[in-house]
Design a protein around this motif. Structure first.
Motif, PDB file in Angstrom:
ATOM      1  N   ARG A   1      -4.930 -14.974  11.759  1.00 63.50           N
ATOM      2  CA  ARG A   1      -4.497 -14.957  10.537  1.00 63.50           C
ATOM      3  C   ARG A   1      -5.262 -15.748   9.667  1.00 63.50           C
ATOM      4  NH1 ARG A   1      -1.026 -11.906  12.221  1.00 63.50           N
ATOM      5  NH2 ARG A   1      -2.044 -10.677  10.191  1.00 63.50           N
ATOM      6  N   ARG A   2      -5.774 -14.861   8.561  1.00 60.68           N
ATOM      7  CA  ARG A   2      -6.744 -15.220   7.588  1.00 60.68           C
ATOM      8  C   ARG A   2      -5.882 -16.133   6.319  1.00 60.68           C
ATOM      9  NH1 ARG A   2      -9.448  -9.829   6.585  1.00 60.68           N
ATOM     10  NH2 ARG A   2      -7.049  -9.254   7.164  1.00 60.68           N
ATOM     11  N   LEU A   3      -5.365 -17.384   6.912  1.00 62.51           N
ATOM     12  CA  LEU A   3      -4.571 -18.089   5.840  1.00 62.51           C
ATOM     13  C   LEU A   3      -5.118 -19.474   5.776  1.00 62.51           C
ATOM     14  CD1 LEU A   3      -1.079 -17.081   7.205  1.00 62.51           C
ATOM     15  CD2 LEU A   3      -2.068 -16.358   4.933  1.00 62.51           C
ATOM     16  N   THR A   4      -4.669 -20.214   4.687  1.00 60.65           N
ATOM     17  CA  THR A   4      -5.168 -21.482   4.615  1.00 60.65           C
ATOM     18  C   THR A   4      -4.341 -22.505   5.495  1.00 60.65           C
ATOM     19  OG1 THR A   4      -3.554 -22.126   2.780  1.00 60.65           O
ATOM     20  CG2 THR A   4      -6.002 -21.299   2.240  1.00 60.65           C
ATOM     21  N   PHE A   5      -4.647 -23.670   5.855  1.00 60.25           N
ATOM     22  CA  PHE A   5      -3.722 -24.523   6.334  1.00 60.25           C
ATOM     23  C   PHE A   5      -2.439 -24.674   5.887  1.00 60.25           C
ATOM     24  CE2 PHE A   5      -2.134 -28.758   7.519  1.00 60.25           C
ATOM     25  CZ  PHE A   5      -1.901 -28.562   8.827  1.00 60.25           C
ATOM     26  N   ASP A   6      -2.134 -24.869   4.614  1.00 62.61           N
ATOM     27  CA  ASP A   6      -0.939 -24.972   3.923  1.00 62.61           C
ATOM     28  C   ASP A   6      -0.380 -23.761   4.390  1.00 62.61           C
ATOM     29  OD1 ASP A   6      -1.540 -27.613   2.895  1.00 62.61           O
ATOM     30  OD2 ASP A   6      -2.530 -27.014   1.206  1.00 62.61           O
ATOM     31  N   GLN A   7      -0.763 -22.364   3.818  1.00 65.54           N
ATOM     32  CA  GLN A   7      -0.114 -21.243   3.888  1.00 65.54           C
ATOM     33  C   GLN A   7       0.455 -21.250   5.395  1.00 65.54           C
ATOM     34  OE1 GLN A   7      -3.510 -18.770   2.619  1.00 65.54           O
ATOM     35  NE2 GLN A   7      -2.287 -18.798   0.590  1.00 65.54           N
ATOM     36  N   ARG A   8      -0.255 -21.736   6.246  1.00 61.60           N
ATOM     37  CA  ARG A   8       0.014 -21.537   7.857  1.00 61.60           C
ATOM     38  C   ARG A   8       1.620 -22.237   8.012  1.00 61.60           C
ATOM     39  NH1 ARG A   8      -4.025 -19.369  10.940  1.00 61.60           N
ATOM     40  NH2 ARG A   8      -5.999 -19.121  10.155  1.00 61.60           N
ATOM     41  N   LEU A   9       1.308 -23.457   7.692  1.00 59.89           N
ATOM     42  CA  LEU A   9       2.550 -24.235   7.559  1.00 59.89           C
ATOM     43  C   LEU A   9       3.756 -23.498   7.051  1.00 59.89           C
ATOM     44  CD1 LEU A   9       1.671 -28.124   7.373  1.00 59.89           C
ATOM     45  CD2 LEU A   9       2.390 -26.754   9.487  1.00 59.89           C
ATOM     46  N   GLN A  10       3.541 -23.042   5.658  1.00 58.97           N
ATOM     47  CA  GLN A  10       4.543 -22.557   5.022  1.00 58.97           C
ATOM     48  C   GLN A  10       5.087 -21.448   5.580  1.00 58.97           C
ATOM     49  OE1 GLN A  10       6.010 -24.049   2.395  1.00 58.97           O
ATOM     50  NE2 GLN A  10       4.870 -25.701   2.361  1.00 58.97           N
ATOM     51  N   TYR A  11       4.398 -20.522   6.175  1.00 53.49           N
ATOM     52  CA  TYR A  11       4.776 -19.226   6.768  1.00 53.49           C
ATOM     53  C   TYR A  11       5.576 -19.797   8.144  1.00 53.49           C
ATOM     54  CZ  TYR A  11       3.126 -15.698   3.471  1.00 53.49           C
ATOM     55  OH  TYR A  11       3.167 -15.041   2.393  1.00 53.49           O
ATOM     56  N   LEU A  12       5.100 -20.518   8.869  1.00 50.46           N
ATOM     57  CA  LEU A  12       5.854 -21.119   9.780  1.00 50.46           C
ATOM     58  C   LEU A  12       7.380 -21.590   9.660  1.00 50.46           C
ATOM     59  CD1 LEU A  12       5.618 -21.978  13.184  1.00 50.46           C
ATOM     60  CD2 LEU A  12       4.532 -24.173  12.313  1.00 50.46           C
ATOM     61  N   VAL A  13       7.384 -22.439   8.386  1.00 49.36           N
ATOM     62  CA  VAL A  13       8.643 -22.731   8.351  1.00 49.36           C
ATOM     63  C   VAL A  13       9.568 -21.422   7.903  1.00 49.36           C
ATOM     64  CG1 VAL A  13       9.829 -24.182   6.418  1.00 49.36           C
ATOM     65  CG2 VAL A  13       7.766 -25.032   7.351  1.00 49.36           C
ATOM     66  N   THR A  14       8.942 -20.488   7.181  1.00 48.92           N
ATOM     67  CA  THR A  14       9.778 -19.350   6.802  1.00 48.92           C
ATOM     68  C   THR A  14      10.201 -18.634   8.096  1.00 48.92           C
ATOM     69  OG1 THR A  14       8.553 -19.020   4.757  1.00 48.92           O
ATOM     70  CG2 THR A  14       9.747 -17.081   5.662  1.00 48.92           C
ATOM     71  N   ALA A  15       8.953 -18.468   9.210  1.00 48.78           N
ATOM     72  CA  ALA A  15       9.402 -17.712  10.143  1.00 48.78           C
ATOM     73  C   ALA A  15      10.239 -18.242  11.265  1.00 48.78           C
ATOM     74  CB  ALA A  15       7.883 -17.314  10.991  1.00 48.78           C
TER      75      ALA A  15
END
Length: 598
Positions: free
Chosen positions: A385-399
């Motif tokens: 996934r080509r995401l920033t670290f913050d974006q990874r965390l936020q999408y993990l929370v969403t998922a």
């Protein structure tokens, strides 16, 4: 000193009048949202309170409570029998993880995405000189829009799939009247001739596909092939936009990196337990979580009340069609491509919350399925996934968010394990007072925080959060076995079924807990001591019982309405329905109010 021009609503400076009575420089400096015709519009109020110091303090205290509770649970001295202890640890770990990330996101939401270039673009969005020249002062829906020095074209897509005609009429009428020149389209996947005729009557474009491939995302992609505007708005058929929608959102696109601007979902039909619970369950998300995501460029689309840049969608190959949660998936693709997304907590459209058990179940099942798809099929933490670290965390929370809906199932099983098998989650030396202190530090602070942010604590949200676990388990199973989730309209009452068709697990669980409570009370009377397990189980029984009672009331109301409809004097000509069909008269007369869940 300036004064308002009586006809245009723009300032006129005495002593330096233009031919229109307005100096040219003033024509390009007045915020466009102050231009409109009567009634003089006020800027929509933001729903957020993220700048409040008291909120920050409460969030910090709640965070300390969460950490203290986690420390208590993980302390080996607290550990009881392995089975109930494991259930508690798994369930509470999910809840604590989500709570901590939520606190962090809320604290991050203190900045306004409206920067200087936004205000500058908004001030020149409508050229007042040309409006006055063309005699459009009283036709705000025809005001030409500009971003910078360039004209901006907008299409407004209203997606329909079997909603009531009156619901569609309200949305289409309001969309037509939005300020700023735009073209309104009805995208009808229900293939209804009545909807087609309605579009013709209201003077908007109508589009119908031969297939339903890709569901809503496919519908929008199809519309993009026959439209050409630079920007397009999506409204679900039951979300009625406010006139200033474009004025408040379009200026963000002065930044070429912005892919979409999302606004909240707000509901105006909070007339019963289900709709209030469903509406308020989303309140913290729209008021505090989504604004916080702006800080990390991780705000995601929620499918309606959103405006997109066409080039951005073209860049990711169109709206994502392989999931019913096309909104989150499309956002993910955009973020991977480096696009910027904006969320503003300003209510610019009001819609219908699900107000029946059936509608609520289908909505949550669809949403949860989308979340689990991301978690299991597109892990945000994957290096691919080509995401920033913050974006990874936020999408993990969403998922992983909907795992919090499964956690109550684990916790519901703990008291019966003690009542029937004398298996305790905590060490027997842990006193009830000690446990309550730590428990209150977590849960009570969540209630206090909800009360502060929402102005009250809604028991309906607690009821739905506890009773919805079969929905989320079904969603998880659907993803694991690859079962497709069908889409249905939230506001469609034409196929209303008994609520008990959608809540058999909850009814069975309620009966089990009720019998367990009887056994527990009998046991406590025998030993002469009220135990925590009994109190806990009785509480769970009451919560599930409330949900069952709500379904009984809904079923009774539906039967009464059907009986009234069968009376000859109550019949209307064929094909004519109203948005209030299926709603008891007492409910129809009840006042509704708008809430940002949302």
């Amino acid at each position: 000193m300036t004064s308002l021009h009586p006809s245009l609503g723009v300032p006129a400076t005495p002593g330096s009048p233009s031919e229109d009575g307005v100096p040219p420089e003033a024509m390009h400096r007045i915020p466009t949202h102050q231009l409109a015709t009567h009634p003089y519009p006020a800027r929509p109020a933001s729903a957020g309170h993220a700048h409040s110091p008291s909120l920050v303090m409460l969030v910090l205290i709640a965070t300390v409570g969460i950490l203290a509770y986690a420390n208590f649970l993980l302390n080996p001295a607290s550990r009881g029998d392995w089975l109930p202890y494991s259930l508690v640890i798994v369930a509470e770990s999910i809840l604590i993880f989500q709570a901590l990330l939520s606190m962090w996101t809320i604290l991050s939401g203190s900045t306004d995405p409206r920067e200087f270039n936004f205000h500058q673009a908004q001030a020149t969005l409508v050229h007042t000189r040309s409006v006055a020249r063309d005699g459009l002062q009283n036709r705000p829906e025809r005001w030409p829009l500009h971003l910078g020095d360039q004209p901006a074209t907008v299409d407004v897509f209203i997606t329909t799939y079997g909603e009531d005609l009156d619901v569609i009429r309200s949305t289409v009428t309001a969309a037509r009247q939005m300020h700023g020149e735009h073209l309104t389209w009805v995208l009808d996947d229900g293939r209804s001739d009545d909807v087609r005729d309605l579009a013709a009557e209201l003077g908007v474009r109508y589009l119908r596909r031969l297939s339903s491939n890709g569901a809503k995302a496919g519908n929008v992609n199809h519309a993009l092939t026959v439209s050409s505007a630079q920007y397009f708005v999506i409204f679900d058929a039951d979300f009625v936009p406010k006139p200033e929608f474009l004025i408040e959102t379009l200026p963000f696109f002065i930044d070429d990196r912005v892919a979409f601007v999302q606004t909240p979902q707000a509901y105006g039909n909070l007339h019963n337990v289900i709709s209030r619970g469903a509406g308020y369950m989303q309140a913290v998300f729209y008021r505090f979580i989504q604004p916080g995501r702006n800080r990390f460029n991780a705000a995601f689309c929620v499918g309606t009340n959103v405006i997109f840049r066409r080039d951005a969608i073209n860049d990711v190959g169109g709206m994502y069609t392989d999931s019913k949660s096309e909104d989150v998936w499309t956002s993910l693709k955009l973020h991977e491509r480096g696009w910027k997304t904006i969320y503003i907590p300003t209510v610019l459209a009001t819609g219908h919350a699900p107000d029946t058990v059936e509608a609520y179940t289908k909505q949550q099942l669809r949403w949860a399925t989308g979340g689990f798809e991301i978690l299991l099929q597109s892990n945000p933490l994957s290096p691919r996934r080509r995401l920033t670290f913050d974006q990874r965390l936020q999408y993990l929370v969403t998922a992983s968010f909907y795992l919090t809906g499964i956690a109550p199932l684990l916790l519901l099983l703990v008291p019966p394990l003690e009542i029937y098998f004398d298996l305790r989650p905590m060490n027997i030396s842990t006193t009830v007072v000690t446990w309550l202190l730590y428990y209150a530090g977590f849960y009570l602070m969540q209630v206090v925080l909800a009360f502060y942010t929402m102005g009250s604590f809604r028991w309906e949200t607690l009821m739905l959060a506890t009773a919805s676990f079969p929905i989320y388990v079904a969603a998880l199973v659907n993803v694991l076995v690859g079962k497709e989730q069908h889409w249905s309209a939230t506001g469609n009452r034409s196929k209303a079924a008994s609520p008990f068709n959608f809540m058999i697990p909850q009814v069975l669980f309620f009966v089990f807990l009720l019998l367990t409570s009887v056994v527990a009370v009998w046991r406590d009377l025998t030993i002469g001591t009220l135990t925590l397990a009994t109190a806990w189980n009785v509480t769970n029984t009451l919560i599930l019982g409330t949900f069952v009672g709500t379904a009984l009331h809904e079923s009774h109301s539906a039967r009464r309405v059907r009986a009234m409809a069968r009376r000859p004097e109550a019949r209307r000509p064929s094909g004519i329905r109203t948005a209030a069909d299926g709603v008891p008269a007492s409910i129809q007369a009840a006042p509704t109010r708008e809430v940002v869940p949302s």
